[in-house]
Design a protein around this motif. Structure first.
Motif, PDB file in Angstrom:
ATOM      1  N   ILE A 171       3.431  -4.021  -5.581  1.00  0.00           N
ATOM      2  CA  ILE A 171       1.866  -3.832  -5.590  1.00  0.00           C
ATOM      3  C   ILE A 171       1.513  -3.665  -7.007  1.00  0.00           C
ATOM      4  CG2 ILE A 171       0.215  -2.179  -4.969  1.00  0.00           C
ATOM      5  CD1 ILE A 171       1.667  -1.336  -2.440  1.00  0.00           C
TER       6      ILE A 171
ATOM      7  N   TYR B  90       5.330   8.144  -0.407  1.00  0.00           N
ATOM      8  CA  TYR B  90       4.766   7.158   0.533  1.00  0.00           C
ATOM      9  C   TYR B  90       5.122   5.725   0.555  1.00  0.00           C
ATOM     10  CZ  TYR B  90       1.557  11.282   0.008  1.00  0.00           C
ATOM     11  OH  TYR B  90       0.829  12.528   0.219  1.00  0.00           O
ATOM     12  N   LEU B  91       5.472   5.025  -0.506  1.00  0.00           N
ATOM     13  CA  LEU B  91       5.651   3.589  -0.605  1.00  0.00           C
ATOM     14  C   LEU B  91       7.173   3.178  -0.516  1.00  0.00           C
ATOM     15  CD1 LEU B  91       2.629   2.707  -2.968  1.00  0.00           C
ATOM     16  CD2 LEU B  91       2.848   2.589  -0.347  1.00  0.00           C
TER      17      LEU B  91
ATOM     18  N   CYS C 122       2.770   2.407 -13.466  1.00  0.00           N
ATOM     19  CA  CYS C 122       3.376   2.794 -12.090  1.00  0.00           C
ATOM     20  C   CYS C 122       4.576   2.018 -11.684  1.00  0.00           C
ATOM     21  CB  CYS C 122       2.259   2.505 -11.046  1.00  0.00           C
ATOM     22  SG  CYS C 122       0.815   3.544 -10.980  1.00  0.00           S
TER      23      CYS C 122
ATOM     24  N   LEU D 218       8.089  -1.408  -2.593  1.00  0.00           N
ATOM     25  CA  LEU D 218       6.741  -1.885  -2.236  1.00  0.00           C
ATOM     26  C   LEU D 218       5.737  -1.298  -3.629  1.00  0.00           C
ATOM     27  CD1 LEU D 218       5.594  -1.082   1.263  1.00  0.00           C
ATOM     28  CD2 LEU D 218       5.582  -3.315   0.176  1.00  0.00           C
ATOM     29  N   THR D 219       6.378  -0.185  -4.354  1.00  0.00           N
ATOM     30  CA  THR D 219       5.529   0.283  -5.553  1.00  0.00           C
ATOM     31  C   THR D 219       5.554  -0.918  -6.688  1.00  0.00           C
ATOM     32  OG1 THR D 219       5.993   2.362  -4.814  1.00  0.00           O
ATOM     33  CG2 THR D 219       5.095   2.112  -7.077  1.00  0.00           C
TER      34      THR D 219
ATOM     35  N   LEU E 157       4.013   8.158  -6.038  1.00  0.00           N
ATOM     36  CA  LEU E 157       3.748   7.446  -4.766  1.00  0.00           C
ATOM     37  C   LEU E 157       5.003   6.715  -4.161  1.00  0.00           C
ATOM     38  CD1 LEU E 157       0.671   5.138  -5.942  1.00  0.00           C
ATOM     39  CD2 LEU E 157       0.420   7.032  -4.435  1.00  0.00           C
ATOM     40  N   SER E 158       5.584   6.380  -4.953  1.00  0.00           N
ATOM     41  CA  SER E 158       7.291   5.968  -4.593  1.00  0.00           C
ATOM     42  C   SER E 158       7.955   6.978  -3.624  1.00  0.00           C
ATOM     43  CB  SER E 158       7.998   5.421  -5.873  1.00  0.00           C
ATOM     44  OG  SER E 158       9.381   4.903  -5.407  1.00  0.00           O
TER      45      SER E 158
ATOM     46  N   PRO F 221      10.678   6.870   1.808  1.00  0.00           N
ATOM     47  CA  PRO F 221       9.979   8.048   1.076  1.00  0.00           C
ATOM     48  C   PRO F 221      10.393   9.481   1.796  1.00  0.00           C
ATOM     49  CG  PRO F 221       8.426   6.586   2.301  1.00  0.00           C
ATOM     50  CD  PRO F 221       9.914   5.817   2.369  1.00  0.00           C
TER      51      PRO F 221
ATOM     52  N   ASN G 194       9.850   3.105 -11.515  1.00  0.00           N
ATOM     53  CA  ASN G 194      10.590   2.708  -9.952  1.00  0.00           C
ATOM     54  C   ASN G 194      11.559   1.655 -10.445  1.00  0.00           C
ATOM     55  OD1 ASN G 194       9.060   4.017  -7.867  1.00  0.00           O
ATOM     56  ND2 ASN G 194       7.359   3.534  -9.165  1.00  0.00           N
TER      57      ASN G 194
END
Length: 543
Positions: free
Chosen positions: A96, A87-88, A154, A92-93, A83-84, A238, A158
């Motif tokens: 969230i 997209y994010l 998650c 943000l990862t 996701l990192s 990203p 990161n």
């Protein structure tokens, strides 16, 4: 899914090193890691005690719940890395999923505090059969634990990758980055020490509900620190879904549209074309492995995606060899804690909580890691010429071998403990197996993190860093499977399996430890083969 030509893959504006990133930013990130580690370590490392004493699960079932929880946490790091990178972005990862982790701590703290949400108090070691948690009690327990697993899993890769990103624009980045990974591990050790001493003491003295509540408070504080330093961070955009790119290459290779796709001259021309798209889209020169995949670059006119696929394939054997070591770690967080519970816990007039024995290696590492960075690395650097003293693969190999010694020590101590039962050995007898594994972890974990990050290409830093945590996951799942298999294989008509009793004096934990020692030793030789096969990327650091 984002196509290869999507705008999301365009290079970001050049960051300003004087204003963003650098060592200043990594200090905040390491602080976040230390607090998050403290919060989850206090839960995970003493969870088996809570499951046995408060939820009334059997020892083997509790051990499997713990290992499955920890394994799921680490397995979800792959999702966080994906996701990192896709997209994010890292910031943000982290934010969230940090909030999600916080919610999980609140859920288990509430359940532990409200008597009606857990089984009635009962002495699980007495003659009365205690009723285990079920229905709403079990549902709340699993919801809380796996909410924490999603958040922490998650978030973990990161934090590490985000710290590495802060140094990407500095001079001598490889040397600074090697130092950063050691300091990141030091932050982890500090968090573990605080969790396994102060927070475990709070759980023992004031109750698990208070302990879980403190974890929630620490997670909230970590998020406040993260957001307070927002102006200092270097944020990379990203790069789009790496799985989309990899699938495109596999399809292209399967079609075999060009007969001369492996022509290196043509690939060089392609590299010149992609270099015009900016540094984030540049192709890296190919190691002489899996050359047949390069025809995918000619079909799709993308060499970076081919490099991503080749990279994933090349690192998989190294990744696989670390799983057994993390299976050993699972024993130290479950059965070894129960070993400590059956020993004399009073040392110099002080009562040592059984779970706190896990702090022993981290206390030592808090002193050893700075010594390693400031004394041994410079000494080794002069001898080998490598920036980090020894190569990343050499560091991993040392850790794998030392982990075998940890299990040998554990087996010998358990044999001694059973031989003198019902008399009790001092809890200090169990310290050596934790100390030895601490040295193993310092070499293996840091080496693996630096190895994956340094060998990654643009858009894969968080994903590959997540493989380190995924190795932990598979190790804990392997532990659960081994416990079940060993119990099944060793069970007879007249006797239960090696680990089927709720009493270690009747179990054969020593034989199980010897089995793991043998598997770990064989795995070390397997690693030697694959580390000699692996070829470092020509344009990347070997450490």
């Amino acid at each position: 899914m984002v196509p290869a030509s999507a705008p999301a893959l365009a290079p970001a504006p050049a960051p300003t090193p004087a204003k963003h990133g650098g060592l200043r930013a990594t200090l905040f990130i390491n602080g976040v890691q230390a607090l998050e580690t403290t919060a989850i370590a206090a839960v995970g490392n003493n969870l088996i005690t809570y499951l046995v004493n408060d939820m009334h699960y059997s020892l083997s079932k509790s051990a499997n719940i713990v290992t499955n929880f920890v394994a799921t946490t680490f397995l979800l790091s792959i999702l966080g890395g994906f996701l990192s990178d896709s997209y994010l972005g890292s910031f943000l990862t982290i934010l969230i999923f940090g909030l999600i982790e916080l919610i999980g701590y609140i859920v288990i703290a509430v359940e532990a505090h409200v008597p009606s949400l857990k089984p009635e108090a009962c002495d699980v070691r007495g003659s009365v059969v205690c009723e285990e948690a079920k229905g709403v009690e079990a549902v709340l327990l699993y919801v809380g634990l796996y909410t924490i697993a999603v958040g922490s899993g998650c978030l973990k890769p990161n934090i590490i990758a985000y710290g590495g990103d802060q140094l990407s624009c500095e001079g001598e980045a490889n040397g600074r980055r090697a130092k950063y990974f050691n300091m990141a591990y030091l932050s982890f050790c500090v968090g573990e020490v605080i969790a396994l001493t102060l927070l475990i003491w709070i759980q023992t003295r004031f109750g698990m509900d208070v302990g879980f509540g403190v974890s929630a408070g620490l997670m909230l504080f970590a998020l406040l620190i993260l957001t307070s330093a927002t102006p200092f961070y270097l944020n990379r955009p990203p790069q789009g879904s790496i799985f989309t790119h990899i699938l495109q290459i596999l399809v292209a290779v399967h079609k075999k549209k060009l007969e001369h796709a492996s022509n290196q001259k043509m690939l060089s021309e392609l590299s010149e074309n992609t270099s015009r798209r900016g540094p984030e889209r540049q192709s890296l020169s190919y190691p002489d492995q899996f050359r047949y995949l390069e025809q995918g670059a000619m079909v799709e006119e993308e060499s970076r995606e081919v490099e991503q696929l080749k990279l994933v394939i090349r690192v998989m054997p190294i990744f696989g060899c670390t799983i057994v070591t993390n299976c050993i770690l699972a024993q130290l967080q479950t059965f070894s804690v129960e070993q400590a519970s059956s020993m004399e816990s009073r040392v110099a007039g002080f009562q040592v909580p059984a779970a706190s024995v896990q702090a022993i290696p981290y206390v030592i590492m808090v002193g050893v890691v700075p010594l390693y960075v400031t004394v041994f690395v410079p000494l080794l650097r002069r001898m080998t010429g490598k920036e980090s003293g020894i190569s990343q693969l050499q560091r991993i190999g040392i850790g794998l071998f030392v982990s075998t010694l940890s299990m040998v020590t554990a087996a010998v101590v358990e044999s001694k403990r059973k031989a003198v039962a019902p008399q009790k050995l001092s809890i200090l007898w169990i310290a050596p197996q934790f100390i030895i594994f601490g040295f193993s972890e310092m070499f293996t974990a840091v080496g693996l993190l630096e190895f994956f990050y340094s060998q990654s290409v643009a858009g894969m830093q968080s994903f590959l860093t997540a493989l380190t945590y995924c190795s932990y996951s598979f190790g804990f799942f392997l532990s659960s499977a081994l416990v079940s298999i060993v119990n099944l294989v060793t069970k007879t008509r007249n006797q239960q399996g090696w680990l089927s009793h709720n009493n270690l004096n009747e179990d054969h934990l020593d034989l199980f430890y010897w089995l793991l020692s043998t598997v770990s030793f064989l795995n070390f030789f397997n690693y030697i083969f694959w580390s000699r096969w692996f070829k470092y990327h020509p344009s990347q650091s070997q450490g």
